[in-house]
Design a protein around this motif. Sequence first.
Motif, PDB file in Angstrom:
ATOM      1  N   GLN A  81      -2.329  -9.960   1.100  1.00  0.00           N
ATOM      2  CA  GLN A  81      -1.635  -8.666   1.045  1.00  0.00           C
ATOM      3  C   GLN A  81      -2.145  -7.701   2.524  1.00  0.00           C
ATOM      4  O   GLN A  81      -1.304  -7.146   2.847  1.00  0.00           O
ATOM      5  CB  GLN A  81      -2.011  -7.977  -0.407  1.00  0.00           C
ATOM      6  N   LYS A  82      -3.208  -7.898   2.635  1.00  0.00           N
ATOM      7  CA  LYS A  82      -3.767  -7.255   3.974  1.00  0.00           C
ATOM      8  C   LYS A  82      -3.141  -8.081   5.394  1.00  0.00           C
ATOM      9  O   LYS A  82      -2.418  -7.132   6.002  1.00  0.00           O
ATOM     10  CB  LYS A  82      -5.153  -7.362   4.482  1.00  0.00           C
ATOM     11  N   ILE A  83      -2.824  -9.276   5.370  1.00  0.00           N
ATOM     12  CA  ILE A  83      -1.847  -9.725   6.427  1.00  0.00           C
ATOM     13  C   ILE A  83      -0.300  -9.271   6.108  1.00  0.00           C
ATOM     14  O   ILE A  83       0.217  -9.028   7.186  1.00  0.00           O
ATOM     15  CB  ILE A  83      -2.053 -11.297   6.254  1.00  0.00           C
ATOM     16  N   GLY A  84       0.101  -9.185   4.982  1.00  0.00           N
ATOM     17  CA  GLY A  84       1.486  -8.667   4.801  1.00  0.00           C
ATOM     18  C   GLY A  84       1.564  -7.154   5.428  1.00  0.00           C
ATOM     19  O   GLY A  84       2.513  -6.801   5.918  1.00  0.00           O
ATOM     20  N   VAL A  85       0.624  -6.372   4.927  1.00  0.00           N
ATOM     21  CA  VAL A  85       0.795  -4.949   5.684  1.00  0.00           C
ATOM     22  C   VAL A  85       0.762  -4.903   7.169  1.00  0.00           C
ATOM     23  O   VAL A  85       1.430  -4.370   7.894  1.00  0.00           O
ATOM     24  CB  VAL A  85      -0.464  -4.288   5.130  1.00  0.00           C
ATOM     25  N   GLY A  86      -0.015  -5.789   7.581  1.00  0.00           N
ATOM     26  CA  GLY A  86      -0.086  -5.916   9.154  1.00  0.00           C
ATOM     27  C   GLY A  86       1.326  -6.504   9.690  1.00  0.00           C
ATOM     28  O   GLY A  86       1.659  -5.820  10.641  1.00  0.00           O
ATOM     29  N   GLY A 132       3.874  -3.752   9.094  1.00  0.00           N
ATOM     30  CA  GLY A 132       3.513  -2.769  10.524  1.00  0.00           C
ATOM     31  C   GLY A 132       3.946  -2.942  11.948  1.00  0.00           C
ATOM     32  O   GLY A 132       4.508  -2.425  12.559  1.00  0.00           O
ATOM     33  N   PHE A 133       3.656  -4.212  12.056  1.00  0.00           N
ATOM     34  CA  PHE A 133       4.263  -4.934  13.293  1.00  0.00           C
ATOM     35  C   PHE A 133       5.737  -4.932  13.583  1.00  0.00           C
ATOM     36  O   PHE A 133       6.456  -4.601  14.260  1.00  0.00           O
ATOM     37  CB  PHE A 133       3.430  -6.077  14.009  1.00  0.00           C
ATOM     38  N   GLY A 134       6.182  -5.317  12.232  1.00  0.00           N
ATOM     39  CA  GLY A 134       7.855  -5.428  12.078  1.00  0.00           C
ATOM     40  C   GLY A 134       8.448  -4.176  12.409  1.00  0.00           C
ATOM     41  O   GLY A 134       9.376  -3.754  13.019  1.00  0.00           O
ATOM     42  N   ILE A 135       7.831  -2.888  11.739  1.00  0.00           N
ATOM     43  CA  ILE A 135       8.364  -1.485  11.923  1.00  0.00           C
ATOM     44  C   ILE A 135       8.233  -1.210  13.444  1.00  0.00           C
ATOM     45  O   ILE A 135       8.846  -0.526  13.820  1.00  0.00           O
ATOM     46  CB  ILE A 135       7.611  -0.668  10.784  1.00  0.00           C
ATOM     47  N   ALA A 136       7.121  -1.423  13.945  1.00  0.00           N
ATOM     48  CA  ALA A 136       6.815  -1.286  15.436  1.00  0.00           C
ATOM     49  C   ALA A 136       7.648  -1.725  16.367  1.00  0.00           C
ATOM     50  O   ALA A 136       8.220  -1.163  17.230  1.00  0.00           O
ATOM     51  CB  ALA A 136       5.343  -1.439  15.840  1.00  0.00           C
ATOM     52  N   PHE A 137       8.075  -3.152  16.246  1.00  0.00           N
ATOM     53  CA  PHE A 137       8.888  -3.901  16.676  1.00  0.00           C
ATOM     54  C   PHE A 137      10.305  -3.159  16.738  1.00  0.00           C
ATOM     55  O   PHE A 137      11.385  -3.108  17.836  1.00  0.00           O
ATOM     56  CB  PHE A 137       8.921  -5.233  16.532  1.00  0.00           C
ATOM     57  N   LEU A 138      10.710  -2.840  15.453  1.00  0.00           N
ATOM     58  CA  LEU A 138      12.006  -2.204  15.295  1.00  0.00           C
ATOM     59  C   LEU A 138      12.163  -0.768  16.054  1.00  0.00           C
ATOM     60  O   LEU A 138      13.032  -0.793  16.754  1.00  0.00           O
ATOM     61  CB  LEU A 138      12.177  -2.067  13.887  1.00  0.00           C
ATOM     62  N   ILE A 184      10.303  -8.630   6.879  1.00  0.00           N
ATOM     63  CA  ILE A 184      10.478  -9.394   5.629  1.00  0.00           C
ATOM     64  C   ILE A 184       9.229 -10.288   5.470  1.00  0.00           C
ATOM     65  O   ILE A 184       8.991 -10.539   4.146  1.00  0.00           O
ATOM     66  CB  ILE A 184      11.785 -10.161   5.942  1.00  0.00           C
ATOM     67  N   ALA A 185       8.827 -10.834   6.338  1.00  0.00           N
ATOM     68  CA  ALA A 185       7.596 -11.818   6.135  1.00  0.00           C
ATOM     69  C   ALA A 185       6.448 -10.881   5.573  1.00  0.00           C
ATOM     70  O   ALA A 185       5.931 -11.440   4.782  1.00  0.00           O
ATOM     71  CB  ALA A 185       7.038 -12.601   7.482  1.00  0.00           C
ATOM     72  N   GLY A 186       6.317  -9.848   6.152  1.00  0.00           N
ATOM     73  CA  GLY A 186       5.055  -8.896   5.569  1.00  0.00           C
ATOM     74  C   GLY A 186       5.476  -8.378   4.199  1.00  0.00           C
ATOM     75  O   GLY A 186       4.562  -8.455   3.475  1.00  0.00           O
ATOM     76  N   LEU A 187       6.702  -8.128   3.712  1.00  0.00           N
ATOM     77  CA  LEU A 187       7.077  -7.680   2.475  1.00  0.00           C
ATOM     78  C   LEU A 187       6.698  -8.979   1.423  1.00  0.00           C
ATOM     79  O   LEU A 187       6.208  -8.797   0.525  1.00  0.00           O
ATOM     80  CB  LEU A 187       8.466  -7.431   2.529  1.00  0.00           C
ATOM     81  N   LEU A 233       6.391 -14.123  -2.778  1.00  0.00           N
ATOM     82  CA  LEU A 233       7.689 -14.811  -2.330  1.00  0.00           C
ATOM     83  C   LEU A 233       8.568 -14.798  -3.613  1.00  0.00           C
ATOM     84  O   LEU A 233       9.735 -14.119  -3.359  1.00  0.00           O
ATOM     85  CB  LEU A 233       7.470 -16.165  -1.789  1.00  0.00           C
ATOM     86  N   GLU A 234       8.221 -14.953  -4.809  1.00  0.00           N
ATOM     87  CA  GLU A 234       9.110 -14.888  -5.807  1.00  0.00           C
ATOM     88  C   GLU A 234       9.634 -13.537  -6.026  1.00  0.00           C
ATOM     89  O   GLU A 234      10.693 -13.254  -6.382  1.00  0.00           O
ATOM     90  CB  GLU A 234       8.454 -15.415  -7.057  1.00  0.00           C
ATOM     91  N   ARG A 235       8.666 -12.548  -6.167  1.00  0.00           N
ATOM     92  CA  ARG A 235       9.043 -11.188  -6.204  1.00  0.00           C
ATOM     93  C   ARG A 235       9.991 -10.404  -5.401  1.00  0.00           C
ATOM     94  O   ARG A 235      10.893  -9.859  -5.392  1.00  0.00           O
ATOM     95  CB  ARG A 235       7.894 -10.385  -6.675  1.00  0.00           C
ATOM     96  N   THR A 236       9.712 -11.226  -4.068  1.00  0.00           N
ATOM     97  CA  THR A 236      10.645 -10.762  -3.076  1.00  0.00           C
ATOM     98  C   THR A 236      12.040 -11.155  -3.247  1.00  0.00           C
ATOM     99  O   THR A 236      12.766 -10.516  -3.068  1.00  0.00           O
ATOM    100  CB  THR A 236       9.824 -11.051  -1.771  1.00  0.00           C
ATOM    101  N   PHE A 237      12.033 -12.554  -3.688  1.00  0.00           N
ATOM    102  CA  PHE A 237      13.430 -12.833  -4.039  1.00  0.00           C
ATOM    103  C   PHE A 237      14.142 -12.230  -5.105  1.00  0.00           C
ATOM    104  O   PHE A 237      15.344 -11.870  -5.099  1.00  0.00           O
ATOM    105  CB  PHE A 237      13.500 -14.343  -4.144  1.00  0.00           C
TER     106      PHE A 237
END
Length: 140
Positions: free
Chosen positions: A8-13, A16-22, A43-46, A52-56
């Motif tokens: 989850q910590k990696i996912g938040v990072g 965050g990087f995804g939003i920064a790149f956007l 999407i990878a962070g989410l 993965l299952e809850r994301t789908f």
Amino acid sequence: MMQVTDFQKIGVGLAGFGIAFLFLGILFFFDKGLLAIGNILFIAGLAFVIGLERTFRFFFQRHKVKATSFFIGGMFVVLLGWPVIGMVLEIYGFFLLFSGFFPVAINFLRRVPVIGTILYLPGIRSVADRLGESSSMDLA
């Protein structure tokens, strides 16, 4: 108290990087490379944060098919080379997908010291009030 795992910590990072790149992709006149990297990282962070299952399950619920198709379709349009049109589609899909979370986010942000003061300014307050209304209450 809920434990936060390393995934989850990696996912938040990643998110965050995804939003920064956007943000950078929009800032640099809709650079499609930055926008594509931002989409993938978000999407990878989410997926790392909620699994993965809850994301789908979140993206492919029956009542969210329209929102998911706009969001994912916008990603493909960005990759095809039309970043402005793709971002418009993505933003519309994002709004449809995550509109249920807006009331929770707005009410949380109102309690944050500096941001809460900004959200109570006269012009911004009306917009925040409209976003902060729960649409699920209207269905009853």
